[in-house]
Design a protein around this motif. Structure first.
Motif, PDB file in Angstrom:
ATOM      1  N   MET A   1       0.809  -1.221   0.000  1.00 26.91           N
ATOM      2  CA  MET A   1       0.000   0.000   0.000  1.00 26.91           C
ATOM      3  C   MET A   1       0.842   1.271   0.000  1.00 26.91           C
ATOM      4  O   MET A   1       0.408   2.304   0.488  1.00 26.91           O
ATOM      5  CB  MET A   1      -0.937  -0.007   1.208  1.00 26.91           C
TER       6      MET A   1
ATOM      7  N   THR B   1      -0.690   0.974  11.096  1.00 26.37           N
ATOM      8  CA  THR B   1      -0.541   2.352  10.619  1.00 26.37           C
ATOM      9  C   THR B   1      -0.201   3.283  11.783  1.00 26.37           C
ATOM     10  O   THR B   1       0.740   4.072  11.708  1.00 26.37           O
ATOM     11  CB  THR B   1      -1.826   2.822   9.908  1.00 26.37           C
TER      12      THR B   1
ATOM     13  N   ASP C   1      -9.026  -1.301  10.452  1.00 28.32           N
ATOM     14  CA  ASP C   1      -8.840   0.101  10.084  1.00 28.32           C
ATOM     15  C   ASP C   1      -7.519   0.667  10.585  1.00 28.32           C
ATOM     16  O   ASP C   1      -7.303   1.881  10.553  1.00 28.32           O
ATOM     17  CB  ASP C   1     -10.012   0.964  10.577  1.00 28.32           C
ATOM     18  N   ASN C   2      -6.606  -0.204  11.050  1.00 30.82           N
ATOM     19  CA  ASN C   2      -5.274   0.252  11.445  1.00 30.82           C
ATOM     20  C   ASN C   2      -4.186  -0.666  10.903  1.00 30.82           C
ATOM     21  O   ASN C   2      -3.048  -0.612  11.354  1.00 30.82           O
ATOM     22  CB  ASN C   2      -5.161   0.323  12.978  1.00 30.82           C
TER      23      ASN C   2
ATOM     24  N   ALA D   1      -2.302  -2.477   7.294  1.00 32.39           N
ATOM     25  CA  ALA D   1      -2.107  -2.434   5.843  1.00 32.39           C
ATOM     26  C   ALA D   1      -0.829  -3.188   5.503  1.00 32.39           C
ATOM     27  O   ALA D   1       0.132  -3.161   6.270  1.00 32.39           O
ATOM     28  CB  ALA D   1      -2.009  -0.990   5.342  1.00 32.39           C
TER      29      ALA D   1
ATOM     30  N   LYS E   1       8.418   4.166   5.797  1.00 31.59           N
ATOM     31  CA  LYS E   1       7.338   4.709   6.625  1.00 31.59           C
ATOM     32  C   LYS E   1       7.840   5.080   8.023  1.00 31.59           C
ATOM     33  O   LYS E   1       7.489   6.128   8.568  1.00 31.59           O
ATOM     34  CB  LYS E   1       6.203   3.694   6.729  1.00 31.59           C
TER      35      LYS E   1
ATOM     36  N   VAL F   1       2.011   8.545   7.496  1.00 32.13           N
ATOM     37  CA  VAL F   1       1.017   7.680   6.862  1.00 32.13           C
ATOM     38  C   VAL F   1      -0.200   7.588   7.766  1.00 32.13           C
ATOM     39  O   VAL F   1      -0.073   7.420   8.983  1.00 32.13           O
ATOM     40  CB  VAL F   1       1.592   6.274   6.603  1.00 32.13           C
ATOM     41  N   ALA F   2      -1.391   7.731   7.166  1.00 26.79           N
ATOM     42  CA  ALA F   2      -2.633   7.667   7.944  1.00 26.79           C
ATOM     43  C   ALA F   2      -3.706   6.943   7.158  1.00 26.79           C
ATOM     44  O   ALA F   2      -3.751   7.010   5.922  1.00 26.79           O
ATOM     45  CB  ALA F   2      -3.112   9.078   8.299  1.00 26.79           C
ATOM     46  N   GLN F   3      -4.560   6.207   7.871  1.00 26.56           N
ATOM     47  CA  GLN F   3      -5.734   5.600   7.253  1.00 26.56           C
ATOM     48  C   GLN F   3      -6.780   6.692   7.017  1.00 26.56           C
ATOM     49  O   GLN F   3      -6.978   7.567   7.859  1.00 26.56           O
ATOM     50  CB  GLN F   3      -6.324   4.530   8.178  1.00 26.56           C
TER      51      GLN F   3
ATOM     52  N   LEU G   1      -4.944   4.618   2.170  1.00 28.73           N
ATOM     53  CA  LEU G   1      -3.912   5.256   2.981  1.00 28.73           C
ATOM     54  C   LEU G   1      -3.538   6.603   2.392  1.00 28.73           C
ATOM     55  O   LEU G   1      -3.488   6.772   1.173  1.00 28.73           O
ATOM     56  CB  LEU G   1      -2.645   4.393   3.045  1.00 28.73           C
ATOM     57  N   SER G   2      -3.257   7.556   3.270  1.00 28.65           N
ATOM     58  CA  SER G   2      -2.730   8.863   2.862  1.00 28.65           C
ATOM     59  C   SER G   2      -1.266   8.931   3.254  1.00 28.65           C
ATOM     60  O   SER G   2      -0.932   8.772   4.433  1.00 28.65           O
ATOM     61  CB  SER G   2      -3.516   9.980   3.557  1.00 28.65           C
ATOM     62  N   TRP G   3      -0.387   9.117   2.272  1.00 28.24           N
ATOM     63  CA  TRP G   3       1.052   9.258   2.510  1.00 28.24           C
ATOM     64  C   TRP G   3       1.432  10.724   2.327  1.00 28.24           C
ATOM     65  O   TRP G   3       1.148  11.311   1.276  1.00 28.24           O
ATOM     66  CB  TRP G   3       1.849   8.418   1.519  1.00 28.24           C
TER      67      TRP G   3
END
Length: 425
Positions: A331, A347, A359-360, A362, A372, A379-381, A389-391
């Motif tokens: 991811m 995450t 939800d935590n 990946a 990371k 990095v955040a869900q 994921l938002s990088w």
């Protein structure tokens, strides 16, 4: 910050300048391809005898190669790409000329779409071009192949049965008493064989007294299984290991009579992780077997483990399977490493209070896992995204990576006046 009048104008940083140069390269690439095709048409128009077209084409390749100081193979590829974009895919050429896609995107699109029946191309291009304009090259190539497979799904059973007749096993001798053993078999079986041999080999290679490489152990395991038919010579921990392949079948597709009926109903084809679409009859066969196949129905199922909170660090097997199946790949932006070869990352780190929950979690390959944690990225869900994921890079730029199969988002139902608590759907 630079100001013009009362308006602030951001000053481009080093990466902005790189991106700008890349956009210029895409625009120039489009212009070059248009001119290459115009040169070819002009040369062919002056051809005195149509019977000499092959000779003239070879001369065009030679002259282009000599002028650009490249190989004839490279000049031939450039001529083919130019013809394809100008004659068959003008919308892609237009996108390249506006730097919305890269030349590499255009090359992949042409290579894949030229394999498709002409009557399907327009439909596939309309679906593929927005993806090319939004996705990294690796992600785009995988999703383009999926779009093409979906478009060709109506003939999948017929093509599979025709290809099945060519299965065979061949020995190719090489030097020093060695030989390659080639087996042309259905892709599902090939992946299952490789997965089982690898799982057994990894168990054996973990022994502190083992000095063979994983590839060497894998080859020895394959020989033992095929020659002796047993694994009794292996350590106890390596015996009884079976392959696991994820077969994804839309629930309603199982009710269809065949692949044509499934397509008429607008249902997605059955797929195998890492392989792609398979005939519906084959999917039914796999879903009916007891062991070795992880059957994932594309409908929310009850009873699946979604979280174990802070009770344990390592996700239970069902949760690990779901995390990998959802993502299919690492991811990280643009990474193509299969999720089956990735590590399951929290995450929000476990040490920082992160839960072991869907939800935590990946999958990240070893390299991107290291980036990371130690490369300055954040990095955040993304909430309610089904696993995206938002990088955020050290330079402050944000990249969103969506999973291949977003999971359904369960939300609380609206609270009625006399309810004391909201009830989930």
């Amino acid at each position: 910050m630079l100001t013009i009048g009362d308006d602030p104008v951001p000053i481009p940083d080093a990466l902005d300048l790189v991106v700008e140069a890349s956009h210029v390269l895409a625009i120039i690439a489009a212009q070059r391809l248009e001119r290459v095709h115009a040169m070819r048409r002009e040369a062919l128009a002056d051809m005195p005898d149509r019977g000499l077209q092959e000779v003239v084409e070879r001369g065009i390749r030679l002259e282009l190669a000599a002028a650009l100081r490249i190989t004839e193979q490279a000049s031939g590829d450039m001529l083919a790409l130019a013809e394809a974009l100008v004659e068959r895919y003008p919308s892609v050429l237009e996108s390249l000329s506006r730097a919305r896609v890269t030349e590499k995107h255009a090359q992949i699109l042409v290579r894949v779409l030229d394999e498709v029946d002409p009557h399907l191309r327009d439909r596939v291009v309309d679906d593929a071009l927005p993806l090319a304009e939004a996705q990294p090259v690796g992600t785009f190539a995988r999703r383009l192949r999926r779009i093409v497979d979906d478009a060709r799904a109506s003939t999948l059973t017929e093509r599979f049965e025709r290809a099945l007749t060519s299965r065979r096993v061949v020995v190719e001798h090489v030097d020093d008493g060695m030989a390659w053993l080639h087996a042309l078999v259905p892709a599902v079986e090939a992946h299952a064989i490789h997965a089982r041999v690898t799982a057994i080999a990894k168990t054996i290679a973990a022994s502190p007294h083992e000095n063979r490489t994983l590839d060497q152990v894998r080859a020895d395991v394959l020989s033992d299984l095929l020659i002796d038919g047993t694994t009794t010579v292996h350590p106890a921990a390596a015996r009884g290991i079976r392959a696991t392949v994820a077969v994804t079948v839309p629930v309603l597709a199982l009710l269809a009579t065949d692949d044509i009926d499934r397509e008429d109903q607008g249902l997605a084809p059955a797929t195998v992780e890492g392989i792609g679409p398979i005939p519906l009859t084959r999917a039914r066969e796999l879903c009916g077997e007891a062991d070795g196949w992880m059957r994932v129905l594309t409908h929310p199922e009850t009873g699946i483990v979604l979280s174990v909170g802070r009770d344990r660090y390592r996700p239970p097997p069902a949760l690990r399977h779901l995390v990998r199946w959802r993502a299919e790949r690492c991811m990280a932006p643009g990474c193509a490493i299969p999720a089956s070869r990735c590590e399951i990352d929290h995450t929000v780190a476990w040490a920082e209070g992160g839960d072991t929950s869907l939800d935590n979690l990946a999958p990240l390959c070893t390299g991107h896992h290291t980036v990371k944690h130690h490369g300055g990225w954040t990095v955040a869900q993304i909430p309610d995204s089904g696993g995206a994921l938002s990088w955020t890079s050290p330079a402050g730029r944000r990249y969103v990576v969506a999973p291949e199969r977003p999971t359904p988002v369960l939300r609380a139902a609206p609270t009625r006046p006399h309810d004391t608590a909201a009830a989930p759907f």
